[in-house]
Design a protein around this motif. Structure first.
Motif, short mmCIF file in Angstrom:
data_model
loop_
_atom_site.label_atom_id
_atom_site.label_comp_id
_atom_site.label_asym_id
_atom_site.label_seq_id
_atom_site.Cartn_x
_atom_site.Cartn_y
_atom_site.Cartn_z
N ILE A 1 24.42 40.74 25.01
CA ILE A 1 25.60 39.96 25.44
C ILE A 1 26.88 40.66 24.96
O ILE A 1 27.85 40.82 25.71
CB ILE A 1 25.53 38.50 24.91
N GLY A 2 26.86 41.11 23.71
CA GLY A 2 28.02 41.81 23.15
C GLY A 2 28.35 43.08 23.93
O GLY A 2 29.52 43.38 24.20
N ARG A 3 27.30 43.80 24.34
CA ARG A 3 27.52 45.04 25.10
C ARG A 3 28.19 44.75 26.44
O ARG A 3 29.09 45.47 26.87
CB ARG A 3 26.17 45.72 25.32
N THR A 4 27.77 43.64 27.09
CA THR A 4 28.39 43.26 28.36
C THR A 4 29.87 42.96 28.16
O THR A 4 30.69 43.19 29.05
CB THR A 4 27.69 41.99 28.93
N LEU A 5 30.19 42.42 26.99
CA LEU A 5 31.58 42.07 26.71
C LEU A 5 32.34 43.23 26.03
O LEU A 5 33.48 43.08 25.61
CB LEU A 5 31.65 40.83 25.79
#
Lengths: 169, 434
Positions: free
Chosen positions: A35-39
């Protein structure tokens, strides 16, 4: 031996609980990273955390696996063997398992000493490798103890604990 | 003692220990450790033991194993197999043999959530068997369908069989997963076609089920919608290059847990119990893998694979003939050995021969897993048959084995089709986005 079994089951249960908690932790770490990578903000050291936690996941439930009779074996000839021979074979295999896990614990202890000497750690967040090798060693010794106890119960009480429910484990 | 003689002695000892019911992992550990000790000394054996156990337990690629096991266990606890069955039933249940076909389709859907054939057979058995009994399906058909349909669990990704093959042969888990998709769907379609043919020949074995209204169809499909979403997210994510297999496993497990908790079908206690079961299964699988990494170096040191490879080379077989021979060995071994054990015991010997012959390792992986799948329903030790027997205690074991026979033959036909058209397995891996 009953009291010993009670305490062994508590320890086995605790180790498996640590393994289960470790698995949920691994899942959350990877999810947070994805999720962090997507953001645009991946979790720093996610791989270090998840791979080291895996040591707890894999070895935490090793004793419970044996307690439940979870190891795969070829039972092609089981019905052809007498009850007495099957019991002897169960004692032999539990003792062999205990020897294997004691050897594993000893080899890992030596390897951990080397890791400590060389200050080995994970790549990103520098988790000391020796810590997790000690964890592996501890869980291996618990598994060896559990296997020996099972062998003893089979030999002296004619009791196969794998056929009982998990009261405490 | 020469290395080859030590290797032969090691294999004989391994077989003896296995027949004496020593757990597969312990037997492989003992033979591998003692063998390396004999050939390379105690220090080499001890250091390999320590390094392999820790390296494998902390290997990033292997995180997929517990996570996909967790996903399958949670899906089973949350009753998702029932939802998949309901959806398939609503679509095709009213046809002749429709309940059996719906069971196979449900098994296929559950296989995409779980890497375990046993879990698929067990959960689908509990859901579908009573329905088929209610509509007076022949018990050979109903039990055979569940045992065979359950085997789709290790062909349709995520599959523990593919992960183990990938680790032992150093192949891409993602490519193997994708290589299993089309063969899995092919086999599923063939199973449905066989049910249709059986029921056309003998209509009394699979009577027509009750019709469902359009509203019921819609409701059942809507119920399975989120599960289909998870399947698309994980498999599609790997294919589209959005996720690595490990990330897909974490996303899939997280999504299944969220869906279960949000719909109230999963309680926290059941989640904890599923997680504990998952780590126990992980321990079983990982111990075998660690033991295999002790046995494999011993096999390599003993030069047994080279000796066997040399003997096979002298036969001057074409790659196809070689594959047919190896698959025949797997099919026979599958009757006596547990699938994973068979894979870890034979790959160190077979894989170098296959690689030497220039056979695509991904393709060989699919064939191996399909052969392993056949072993799950082969007498006398077909694991899935015993699982179905535990769900249907009133049906004699012999009748279940008779029931699985048409599906076993169908698997053989699927193997032949794959041998004739390897593209079925290789199309998706070659077109995936890296």
């Amino acid at each position: 031996m009953t009291r010993l079994r009670l305490w062994a089951d508590r320890l086995i249960g605790l180790a498996a609980a640590l393994g289960a908690a470790g698995l949920l932790f691994v899942m959350l770490v990877i999810l947070t990273d994805v999720i962090g990578r997507t953001l645009g903000h991946p979790l720093y050291g996610a791989q270090d955390l998840s791979t080291m936690a895996m040591v707890i996941v894999v070895f935490g439930a090793m004793a419970l696996c044996d307690r439940r009779g979870g190891h795969i074996s070829v039972d092609l000839l089981e019905r052809r063997f007498s009850g007495r021979l099957n019991r002897v074979l169960d004692i032999v295999s539990a003792t062999l398992g205990a020897v294997i896990f004691v050897s594993l614990a000893w080899a890992t202890w030596q390897s951990a000493a080397l890791s400590q000497l060389l200050n080995l750690s994970t790549n990103l967040i520098n988790l000391p490798k020796a810590w997790f090798q000690w964890v592996l060693m501890g869980f291996s010794l618990l598994t060896a103890f559990s296997l020996l106890l099972r062998a003893g119960e089979l030999a002296f009480r004619d009791l196969d604990i794998r056929q009982d429910g998990e009261t405490n484990a | 003692m020469s290395p080859a003689a030590a290797g032969v002695l090691g294999i004989a000892a391994l077989l003896a220990l296995l027949l004496l019911r020593i757990p597969v992992a312990f037997a492989m550990f003992a033979v591998g450790f003692v063998g390396i000790w004999a050939l390379n000394g105690a220090m080499a054996a001890m250091s390999l033991l320590a390094s392999e156990a820790f390296t494998l337990a902390s290997k990033p690629e292997l995180i997929v194993i517990p996570l996909f096991i967790l996903m399958g266990n949670v899906a089973a606890r949350a009753g998702m197999s029932g939802q998949l069955y309901d959806a398939a039933y609503a679509l095709i249940g009213s046809r002749r043999g429709g309940l059996a076909s719906a069971t196979v389709v449900g098994c296929g859907g559950f296989a995409a959530l779980s890497g375990s054939s046993v879990a698929a057979a067990l959960t689908m058995g509990k859901v579908a068997l009573s329905e088929m009994e209610r509509f007076r399906y022949d018990d050979r058909l109903s039990t055979g369908v569940i045992a065979a349909g359950g085997t789709l669990g290790i062909l349709i990704p995520p599959s523990t069989g593919f992960v183990i093959y990938a680790i032992l042969t150093e192949q891409s888990i993602g490519q193997l997963f994708l290589a299993g998709v089309l063969p899995g769907l092919l086999l599923l379609s063939l199973f449905v076609a066989v049910i249709g043919l059986l029921c056309r020949a003998r209509p009394e074995i699979g009577p027509v089920g009750p019709r469902t209204s359009p509203a019921e169809k819609l409701r059942a499909l809507a119920g399975a919608g989120p599960i289909a979403g998870v399947i698309l997210l994980t498999i599609g994510g790997i294919y589209g290059g959005f996720f690595s297999p490990v990330e897909a496993a974490a996303v899939g497990a997280g999504a299944v847990i969220l869906i279960g908790l949000a719909t109230g079908r999963l309680r926290l206690r059941a989640l904890w119990s599923a997680t504990r079961d998952s780590v126990v299964t992980t321990a079983t699988v990982m111990l075998i893998l660690i033991a295999a990494h002790l046995l494999n170096p011993f096999m390599a040191l003993s030069q047994i694979p080279e000796v066997i490879g040399g003997a096979i080379e002298e036969l001057a077989l074409t790659p196809t003939a070689l594959l047919v021979m190896l698959l025949a060995i797997y099919v026979v071994l599958g009757c006596f050995l547990e699938g994973f054990a068979m894979l870890v015991l034979t790959l160190p010997i077979f894989f170098p021969i296959v690689a030497e012959a220039g056979i695509d390792p991904i393709f060989f992986g699919v064939l191996c897993v399909l052969a392993l799948e056949m072993g799950l329903i082969s007498p006398p030790v077909g694991l899935n048959v015993f699982i179905v027997k535990s769900v249907a205690p009133g049906v004699a074991l012999g009748r279940i084995f008779v029931g699985v026979l048409p599906f076993w033959l169908t698997m053989l036909a699927a193997l032949a089709l794959l041998l004739a058209f390897p593209e079925i397995a290789l199309f998706l891996p070659t077109t995936m986005i890296p």
